[in-house]
Write a protein that holds these residues in place. Structure first.
Motif, PDB file in Angstrom:
ATOM      1  N   LEU A  28       8.649   7.379   0.987  1.00  0.00           N
ATOM      2  CA  LEU A  28       9.181   7.998  -0.227  1.00  0.00           C
ATOM      3  C   LEU A  28       8.091   8.633  -1.073  1.00  0.00           C
ATOM      4  CD1 LEU A  28      11.816   5.366  -1.444  1.00  0.00           C
ATOM      5  CD2 LEU A  28      12.282   7.606  -0.438  1.00  0.00           C
ATOM      6  N   LEU A  29       6.956   7.961  -1.178  1.00  0.00           N
ATOM      7  CA  LEU A  29       5.895   8.413  -2.072  1.00  0.00           C
ATOM      8  C   LEU A  29       4.778   9.157  -1.343  1.00  0.00           C
ATOM      9  CD1 LEU A  29       5.682   5.327  -4.466  1.00  0.00           C
ATOM     10  CD2 LEU A  29       7.152   7.348  -4.589  1.00  0.00           C
ATOM     11  N   ASP A  30       4.946   9.327  -0.043  1.00  0.00           N
ATOM     12  CA  ASP A  30       4.026  10.127   0.769  1.00  0.00           C
ATOM     13  C   ASP A  30       2.571   9.690   0.583  1.00  0.00           C
ATOM     14  OD1 ASP A  30       3.423  12.037   2.659  1.00  0.00           O
ATOM     15  OD2 ASP A  30       3.162  13.648   1.183  1.00  0.00           O
ATOM     16  N   THR A  31       2.342   8.409   0.649  1.00  0.00           N
ATOM     17  CA  THR A  31       0.999   7.852   0.538  1.00  0.00           C
ATOM     18  C   THR A  31       0.987   6.526   1.286  1.00  0.00           C
ATOM     19  OG1 THR A  31      -0.786   7.264  -1.011  1.00  0.00           O
ATOM     20  CG2 THR A  31       1.465   6.650  -1.639  1.00  0.00           C
ATOM     21  N   ARG A  32      -0.143   5.824   1.249  1.00  0.00           N
ATOM     22  CA  ARG A  32      -0.217   4.571   1.995  1.00  0.00           C
ATOM     23  C   ARG A  32      -0.660   3.416   1.111  1.00  0.00           C
ATOM     24  NH1 ARG A  32      -5.157   2.984   4.227  1.00  0.00           N
ATOM     25  NH2 ARG A  32      -6.928   4.197   3.475  1.00  0.00           N
ATOM     26  N   ILE A  33      -0.328   2.229   1.534  1.00  0.00           N
ATOM     27  CA  ILE A  33      -0.713   1.011   0.818  1.00  0.00           C
ATOM     28  C   ILE A  33      -2.172   0.695   1.138  1.00  0.00           C
ATOM     29  CG2 ILE A  33      -0.240  -1.463   0.569  1.00  0.00           C
ATOM     30  CD1 ILE A  33       2.656  -0.695   1.636  1.00  0.00           C
ATOM     31  N   VAL A  34      -2.952   0.390   0.087  1.00  0.00           N
ATOM     32  CA  VAL A  34      -4.376   0.100   0.307  1.00  0.00           C
ATOM     33  C   VAL A  34      -4.759  -1.322  -0.108  1.00  0.00           C
ATOM     34  CG1 VAL A  34      -5.100   2.509   0.152  1.00  0.00           C
ATOM     35  CG2 VAL A  34      -5.002   1.119  -1.931  1.00  0.00           C
ATOM     36  N   GLU A  35      -3.838  -2.021  -0.819  1.00  0.00           N
ATOM     37  CA  GLU A  35      -4.129  -3.406  -1.194  1.00  0.00           C
ATOM     38  C   GLU A  35      -2.829  -4.165  -1.390  1.00  0.00           C
ATOM     39  OE1 GLU A  35      -7.385  -4.890  -4.105  1.00  0.00           O
ATOM     40  OE2 GLU A  35      -5.516  -5.052  -5.235  1.00  0.00           O
ATOM     41  N   LEU A  79       1.438   2.304  11.979  1.00  0.00           N
ATOM     42  CA  LEU A  79       0.309   1.372  11.972  1.00  0.00           C
ATOM     43  C   LEU A  79      -0.048   0.892  10.566  1.00  0.00           C
ATOM     44  CD1 LEU A  79      -2.218   2.686  14.660  1.00  0.00           C
ATOM     45  CD2 LEU A  79      -0.838   0.609  14.719  1.00  0.00           C
ATOM     46  N   ASN A  80      -0.040   1.792   9.569  1.00  0.00           N
ATOM     47  CA  ASN A  80      -0.456   1.339   8.243  1.00  0.00           C
ATOM     48  C   ASN A  80       0.555   0.385   7.611  1.00  0.00           C
ATOM     49  OD1 ASN A  80      -2.802   1.899   6.299  1.00  0.00           O
ATOM     50  ND2 ASN A  80      -1.002   1.877   4.962  1.00  0.00           N
ATOM     51  N   ALA A  81       1.838   0.599   7.883  1.00  0.00           N
ATOM     52  CA  ALA A  81       2.843  -0.353   7.395  1.00  0.00           C
ATOM     53  C   ALA A  81       2.620  -1.721   8.024  1.00  0.00           C
ATOM     54  CB  ALA A  81       4.253   0.155   7.705  1.00  0.00           C
ATOM     55  N   MET A  82       2.300  -1.745   9.320  1.00  0.00           N
ATOM     56  CA  MET A  82       2.036  -3.017   9.984  1.00  0.00           C
ATOM     57  C   MET A  82       0.748  -3.659   9.463  1.00  0.00           C
ATOM     58  SD  MET A  82       4.679  -3.472  11.727  1.00  0.00           S
ATOM     59  CE  MET A  82       4.092  -5.077  12.268  1.00  0.00           C
ATOM     60  N   LYS A  83      -0.260  -2.834   9.169  1.00  0.00           N
ATOM     61  CA  LYS A  83      -1.487  -3.370   8.558  1.00  0.00           C
ATOM     62  C   LYS A  83      -1.161  -4.051   7.227  1.00  0.00           C
ATOM     63  CE  LYS A  83      -4.830  -0.092  10.525  1.00  0.00           C
ATOM     64  NZ  LYS A  83      -5.785   1.005  10.219  1.00  0.00           N
ATOM     65  N   ALA A  84      -0.256  -3.436   6.458  1.00  0.00           N
ATOM     66  CA  ALA A  84       0.128  -4.020   5.170  1.00  0.00           C
ATOM     67  C   ALA A  84       0.864  -5.336   5.356  1.00  0.00           C
ATOM     68  CB  ALA A  84       0.990  -3.028   4.389  1.00  0.00           C
ATOM     69  N   VAL A  85       1.692  -5.433   6.389  1.00  0.00           N
ATOM     70  CA  VAL A  85       2.407  -6.680   6.691  1.00  0.00           C
ATOM     71  C   VAL A  85       1.423  -7.784   7.036  1.00  0.00           C
ATOM     72  CG1 VAL A  85       3.946  -7.807   8.348  1.00  0.00           C
ATOM     73  CG2 VAL A  85       4.567  -5.576   7.388  1.00  0.00           C
ATOM     74  N   SER A 131      -1.342 -14.177   1.445  1.00  0.00           N
ATOM     75  CA  SER A 131      -0.601 -15.390   1.090  1.00  0.00           C
ATOM     76  C   SER A 131      -1.332 -16.636   1.559  1.00  0.00           C
ATOM     77  CB  SER A 131       0.801 -15.329   1.699  1.00  0.00           C
ATOM     78  OG  SER A 131       1.571 -16.438   1.316  1.00  0.00           O
ATOM     79  N   GLU A 132      -1.876 -16.583   2.762  1.00  0.00           N
ATOM     80  CA  GLU A 132      -2.580 -17.747   3.316  1.00  0.00           C
ATOM     81  C   GLU A 132      -3.850 -18.062   2.531  1.00  0.00           C
ATOM     82  OE1 GLU A 132      -3.156 -16.574   7.346  1.00  0.00           O
ATOM     83  OE2 GLU A 132      -1.187 -17.297   8.016  1.00  0.00           O
ATOM     84  N   LYS A 133      -4.549 -17.016   2.094  1.00  0.00           N
ATOM     85  CA  LYS A 133      -5.839 -17.208   1.405  1.00  0.00           C
ATOM     86  C   LYS A 133      -5.704 -17.209  -0.109  1.00  0.00           C
ATOM     87  CE  LYS A 133      -8.637 -15.154   5.108  1.00  0.00           C
ATOM     88  NZ  LYS A 133      -9.577 -14.062   5.453  1.00  0.00           N
ATOM     89  N   ASN A 134      -4.484 -16.874  -0.592  1.00  0.00           N
ATOM     90  CA  ASN A 134      -4.227 -16.813  -2.035  1.00  0.00           C
ATOM     91  C   ASN A 134      -5.211 -15.875  -2.730  1.00  0.00           C
ATOM     92  OD1 ASN A 134      -2.794 -17.478  -4.379  1.00  0.00           O
ATOM     93  ND2 ASN A 134      -4.211 -19.126  -4.901  1.00  0.00           N
ATOM     94  N   MET A 135      -5.300 -14.655  -2.185  1.00  0.00           N
ATOM     95  CA  MET A 135      -6.231 -13.663  -2.744  1.00  0.00           C
ATOM     96  C   MET A 135      -5.766 -12.258  -2.355  1.00  0.00           C
ATOM     97  SD  MET A 135      -9.443 -14.068  -0.057  1.00  0.00           S
ATOM     98  CE  MET A 135     -10.206 -12.503  -0.534  1.00  0.00           C
ATOM     99  N   PRO A 136      -6.183 -11.226  -3.114  1.00  0.00           N
ATOM    100  CA  PRO A 136      -5.859  -9.855  -2.724  1.00  0.00           C
ATOM    101  C   PRO A 136      -6.554  -9.500  -1.418  1.00  0.00           C
ATOM    102  CG  PRO A 136      -6.678  -9.969  -5.001  1.00  0.00           C
ATOM    103  CD  PRO A 136      -6.949 -11.293  -4.377  1.00  0.00           C
ATOM    104  N   VAL A 137      -5.926  -8.652  -0.634  1.00  0.00           N
ATOM    105  CA  VAL A 137      -6.520  -8.191   0.626  1.00  0.00           C
ATOM    106  C   VAL A 137      -6.468  -6.670   0.663  1.00  0.00           C
ATOM    107  CG1 VAL A 137      -6.309  -8.176   3.144  1.00  0.00           C
ATOM    108  CG2 VAL A 137      -5.936 -10.305   1.875  1.00  0.00           C
ATOM    109  N   ARG A 138      -7.601  -6.058   0.917  1.00  0.00           N
ATOM    110  CA  ARG A 138      -7.675  -4.608   1.081  1.00  0.00           C
ATOM    111  C   ARG A 138      -7.231  -4.228   2.485  1.00  0.00           C
ATOM    112  NH1 ARG A 138      -7.964  -1.234  -3.072  1.00  0.00           N
ATOM    113  NH2 ARG A 138      -9.079   0.280  -1.786  1.00  0.00           N
TER     114      ARG A 138
END
Length: 338
Positions: A193-200, A316-322, A329-336
């Motif tokens: 929808l937003l024509d971009t990718r998730i980075v974090e 691939l990038n959607a799967m990277k975000a998953v 969630s496992e590490k309780n921290m943000p992930v890039r």
């Protein structure tokens, strides 16, 4: 175009097979399932041959392409075997259960010169197609934030494999729970929808209520809540749940500098926009599509020898975000996400 069906469960019976059958350019030539009698029943109903082994189906030179409708953990193995056998592949989501498997699938498609398409059907929903157009046209100004949700009462309801024994709850076969079942849809959708990718991502993926036949909490997640940061600076939330025991929720809200867009939230209108000037705009879009759009798009890509609209590489990038969300969630921290 002659196709083979690999995995003859619910998704094959309700989507792939009827939609192939309705396409005048397709002949369903073969079926394979662990339960041979299920493959035979479908062959008797729709025509074609039931194969006793996967290898037999893949050796059939008359079959041009296959739909991979098996459990998540087998997506990569089966898809790669099919690609190496010279078949084009439409694989159900999630693409695979590890990032390496996803990359291996893309590499197999490229090596063999075959199409690899992933079944993210939300991109084909009429309201999502129109919403993307409106956002691109600036209908709500510059997008700032979003929230997107996909929740229902769980895959065990009406599941062909039977209640709490269904494979979605089996970690060995599913790999990931609701995040891979529903969350991957909305993760892919927001990038579309937003024509971009998730980075974090900052995520909480957990099991709150679903139980196995012995009464123990299942080994995969039944709820996932993620905060996504996109490459263009937009921040929003993605929620997926198997514990919505009332109405289903398949809505997305986009918040911009000129207004708010709501998709599949109003019971009467597929899209509604409220502007900062107080104007309300409603889009009456037919929500009963009948077809998912995935099958026809795959057939078109193969027959016209063009890149699939939802190419494996695009997913691939959607799967990277998953996978990054699981790690978060496992590490309780943000992930890039790289």
């Amino acid at each position: 175009m002659k196709v083979g069906i690999i995995g003859c469960g619910r998704i094959a019976q309700e989507r792939h097979i009827p939609e192939y059958d309705a396409n005048v350019n397709v002949e369903i030539a073969g079926y394979y399932d662990f339960h041979f009698d299920r493959a035979c029943a479908l062959a008797n109903q729709y025509g074609g041959r039931a194969f006793e082994t996967l290898e037999e189906l893949l050796k059939d030179k008359n079959i041009d392409a296959v739909s991979v409708c098996v459990a998540n953990s087998a997506h990569a193995e089966v898809s790669i075997k099919a690609l190496n056998a010279g078949k084009h592949v439409l694989c159900e989501k999630p693409m695979a259960v590890t990032l390496k498997e996803c990359i291996d699938m893309v590499e197999a498609a490229e090596k063999n010169g075959k199409k690899l398409m992933i079944g993210h059907n939300q991109r084909f929903a009429k309201a999502h197609v129109r919403a993307k157009e409106l956002i691109t046209q600036g209908a709500i100004g510059k997008v700032l934030t979003f929230k997107t949700t996909f929740g229902h009462e769980g895959p065990e309801v009406g599941c062909a494999s039977g209640g709490a024994n269904n494979w979605f709850f089996d970690k060995k076969r599913a790999g990931i729970g609701v995040m891979a079942d529903l969350g991957v849809h909305k993760t892919d959708l927001i990038q579309y929808l937003l024509d971009t990718r998730i980075v974090e991502t900052i995520a909480k993926i957990t099991t709150l209520d679903k139980r196995d036949p012995e009464g123990n909490l299942i080994g995969v997640d039944d709820n996932a809540i993620c905060i996504y940061t996109l490459e263009n600076g937009v921040v929003g939330t993605m929620t997926a749940s198997w514990t919505y025991y009332g109405e289903d929720d398949d809505s997305t809200c986009i918040y911009g500098t000129k207004g708010i867009m709501k998709i599949y939230e109003d019971p009467w209108y597929a899209i509604s926009i409220s502007t900062k000037e107080g104007e309300n705009i409603f889009y009456d879009i037919d929500q009963n599509q009948g077809k998912s759009g995935i099958i026809d798009a795959f057939v078109e890509a193969v027959m016209e020898d063009k890149r699939p609209q939802i190419d494996g590489k695009d997913v691939l990038n959607a799967m990277k975000a998953v996978f990054a969300s699981v790690e978060s969630s496992e590490k309780n921290m943000p992930v890039r996400i790289r």
